[in-house]
Design a protein around this motif. Structure first.
Motif, PDB file in Angstrom:
ATOM      1  N   TYR A  86       0.870  -1.195  -0.243  1.00 43.45           N
ATOM      2  CA  TYR A  86      -0.029   0.181   0.035  1.00 43.45           C
ATOM      3  C   TYR A  86       0.750   1.323  -0.235  1.00 43.45           C
ATOM      4  O   TYR A  86       2.007   1.313   0.291  1.00 43.45           O
ATOM      5  CB  TYR A  86      -0.920  -0.061   1.325  1.00 43.45           C
ATOM      6  CG  TYR A  86      -0.172   0.105   2.617  1.00 43.45           C
ATOM      7  CD1 TYR A  86       0.235   1.399   3.137  1.00 43.45           C
ATOM      8  CD2 TYR A  86       0.139  -1.061   3.243  1.00 43.45           C
ATOM      9  CE1 TYR A  86       0.695   1.174   4.166  1.00 43.45           C
ATOM     10  CE2 TYR A  86       0.666  -1.026   4.654  1.00 43.45           C
ATOM     11  CZ  TYR A  86       0.986   0.271   5.179  1.00 43.45           C
ATOM     12  OH  TYR A  86       1.742   0.448   6.190  1.00 43.45           O
ATOM     13  N   LEU A  87       0.226   2.341  -0.315  1.00 43.57           N
ATOM     14  CA  LEU A  87       0.681   3.837  -0.178  1.00 43.57           C
ATOM     15  C   LEU A  87      -0.259   4.566   0.614  1.00 43.57           C
ATOM     16  O   LEU A  87      -1.579   4.695   0.325  1.00 43.57           O
ATOM     17  CB  LEU A  87       0.872   4.592  -1.416  1.00 43.57           C
ATOM     18  CG  LEU A  87       1.544   5.710  -1.574  1.00 43.57           C
ATOM     19  CD1 LEU A  87       2.913   5.598  -1.151  1.00 43.57           C
ATOM     20  CD2 LEU A  87       1.247   6.282  -2.968  1.00 43.57           C
ATOM     21  N   LEU A  88       0.333   5.113   1.755  1.00 43.50           N
ATOM     22  CA  LEU A  88      -0.516   5.692   2.599  1.00 43.50           C
ATOM     23  C   LEU A  88      -0.096   7.118   2.757  1.00 43.50           C
ATOM     24  O   LEU A  88       1.162   7.739   2.865  1.00 43.50           O
ATOM     25  CB  LEU A  88      -0.282   5.180   3.832  1.00 43.50           C
ATOM     26  CG  LEU A  88      -0.892   6.101   5.164  1.00 43.50           C
ATOM     27  CD1 LEU A  88      -2.481   5.958   5.151  1.00 43.50           C
ATOM     28  CD2 LEU A  88      -0.593   5.703   6.561  1.00 43.50           C
ATOM     29  N   VAL A  89      -1.064   8.155   2.225  1.00 42.28           N
ATOM     30  CA  VAL A  89      -0.601   9.488   2.143  1.00 42.28           C
ATOM     31  C   VAL A  89      -1.127  10.268   3.428  1.00 42.28           C
ATOM     32  O   VAL A  89      -2.079  10.040   3.677  1.00 42.28           O
ATOM     33  CB  VAL A  89      -1.244  10.091   1.004  1.00 42.28           C
ATOM     34  CG1 VAL A  89      -0.720  11.563   0.623  1.00 42.28           C
ATOM     35  CG2 VAL A  89      -0.623   9.457  -0.390  1.00 42.28           C
ATOM     36  N   LEU A  90      -0.209  10.948   4.200  1.00 44.19           N
ATOM     37  CA  LEU A  90      -0.321  11.669   5.129  1.00 44.19           C
ATOM     38  C   LEU A  90      -0.293  13.421   5.217  1.00 44.19           C
ATOM     39  O   LEU A  90       0.501  13.526   4.306  1.00 44.19           O
ATOM     40  CB  LEU A  90       0.413  11.288   6.413  1.00 44.19           C
ATOM     41  CG  LEU A  90       0.187   9.588   6.746  1.00 44.19           C
ATOM     42  CD1 LEU A  90       1.374   9.446   7.651  1.00 44.19           C
ATOM     43  CD2 LEU A  90      -0.976   9.476   7.398  1.00 44.19           C
ATOM     44  N   GLN A  91      -0.909  14.004   5.759  1.00 45.94           N
ATOM     45  CA  GLN A  91      -0.687  15.418   5.655  1.00 45.94           C
ATOM     46  C   GLN A  91      -0.411  15.900   6.905  1.00 45.94           C
ATOM     47  O   GLN A  91      -1.029  15.998   7.944  1.00 45.94           O
ATOM     48  CB  GLN A  91      -2.026  16.297   5.262  1.00 45.94           C
ATOM     49  CG  GLN A  91      -1.854  17.343   4.749  1.00 45.94           C
ATOM     50  CD  GLN A  91      -2.982  18.026   4.095  1.00 45.94           C
ATOM     51  OE1 GLN A  91      -4.147  17.877   4.404  1.00 45.94           O
ATOM     52  NE2 GLN A  91      -2.896  18.964   3.003  1.00 45.94           N
ATOM     53  N   ARG A  92       0.563  16.956   7.116  1.00 48.12           N
ATOM     54  CA  ARG A  92       0.577  17.741   8.366  1.00 48.12           C
ATOM     55  C   ARG A  92      -0.587  18.834   8.075  1.00 48.12           C
ATOM     56  O   ARG A  92      -0.582  19.575   6.866  1.00 48.12           O
ATOM     57  CB  ARG A  92       1.906  18.529   8.158  1.00 48.12           C
ATOM     58  CG  ARG A  92       2.251  19.634   9.323  1.00 48.12           C
ATOM     59  CD  ARG A  92       3.553  20.132   9.369  1.00 48.12           C
ATOM     60  NE  ARG A  92       3.698  20.949  10.461  1.00 48.12           N
ATOM     61  CZ  ARG A  92       4.683  21.588  11.140  1.00 48.12           C
ATOM     62  NH1 ARG A  92       5.847  21.229  10.482  1.00 48.12           N
ATOM     63  NH2 ARG A  92       4.772  22.593  11.928  1.00 48.12           N
ATOM     64  N   PRO A  93      -1.381  19.148   8.934  1.00 45.63           N
ATOM     65  CA  PRO A  93      -2.511  20.011   9.103  1.00 45.63           C
ATOM     66  C   PRO A  93      -1.977  21.500   8.580  1.00 45.63           C
ATOM     67  O   PRO A  93      -0.899  22.135   8.996  1.00 45.63           O
ATOM     68  CB  PRO A  93      -3.070  20.043  10.290  1.00 45.63           C
ATOM     69  CG  PRO A  93      -2.792  18.696  10.853  1.00 45.63           C
ATOM     70  CD  PRO A  93      -1.337  18.689  10.171  1.00 45.63           C
TER      71      PRO A  93
END
Length: 212
Positions: free
Chosen positions: A200-207
């Motif tokens: 998988y590829l999990l994309v996360l964001q710094r708010p």
């Protein structure tokens, strides 16, 4: 030709031993085994370099971090995406891997690639420098994974994206639930998911707006 059962058992035993040792010590793939990580895995579409770059929506001029870059499988596509006005920082523990990245970048005329010998989780990254970051099949090699994700969080600009690529063929494979739990604990928000449990590829964001 079939692979003898004893060879399969040996590969499994080595993988398990490597995984256990890496829980206490940083144990990256050695440079002499770079051929194992130099090319895309044909069975994991979500881990292919071009797919990772596409999901990060990279624009020319961006500043991007490739954490645990190895021999540059993702570094060079990132450099092409950001263009001459952008910059890619290739980070790795091993000078031999960084030398490979420099050699490949020079051969392609990718002057926007910079290298840094450093370990994640030790506060060695400058804060708020990057628009995007990638950590591909590396997180499980780091004993303190939460500290590593905290480093990546603080290295990103508000609104910046981090792509975490994992595949079960890696002896350090990290399940999605474990990665998300640690990532959320340091401040990341989930932004996207591609693939399945085994790759998988999990994309996360710094708010963009963070709590004081």
């Amino acid at each position: 030709m079939t692979i003898p059962l004893y060879l399969i058992a040996l590969f499994i035993a080595v993988g398990l031993a490597w995984r256990l040792v890496s829980r206490r010590h940083a144990l990256p793939c050695p440079a002499w085994l770079r051929w194992m990580v130099e090319l895309d895995n044909p069975f994991a579409a979500s881990n292919k370099a071009a797919f990772i770059v596409a999901q990060l929506q990279i624009e020319p001029g961006m500043q991007v971090l490739d954490a645990g870059c190895g021999p540059g499988r993702v570094t060079l596509p990132l450099a092409r995406a950001v263009g001459p006005q952008g910059r890619v920082l290739a980070l790795d523990l091993q000078p031999a891997m960084l030398e490979l990245v420099r050699t490949k970048a020079e051969a392609e005329g990718l002057d926007q690639v910079r290298t840094q010998a450093a370990a994640l989780g030790q506060g060695q990254l400058a804060p708020g420098q990057h628009d995007r970051a990638v950590i591909a099949a590396v997180l499980g090699e780091i004993p303190d994974r939460r500290a590593a994700l905290a480093d990546l969080f603080h290295s990103l600009k508000p609104g910046g994206l981090l792509a975490v690529a994992e595949l079960v063929f890696d002896p350090h494979f990290q399940p999605r639930s474990s990665v998300e739990k640690l990532a959320h604990s340091v401040g990341f928000q989930s932004h996207g998911f591609h693939g399945h449990k085994a790759a998988y590829l999990l994309v996360l964001q710094r708010p963009v707006a963070e709590m004081p």
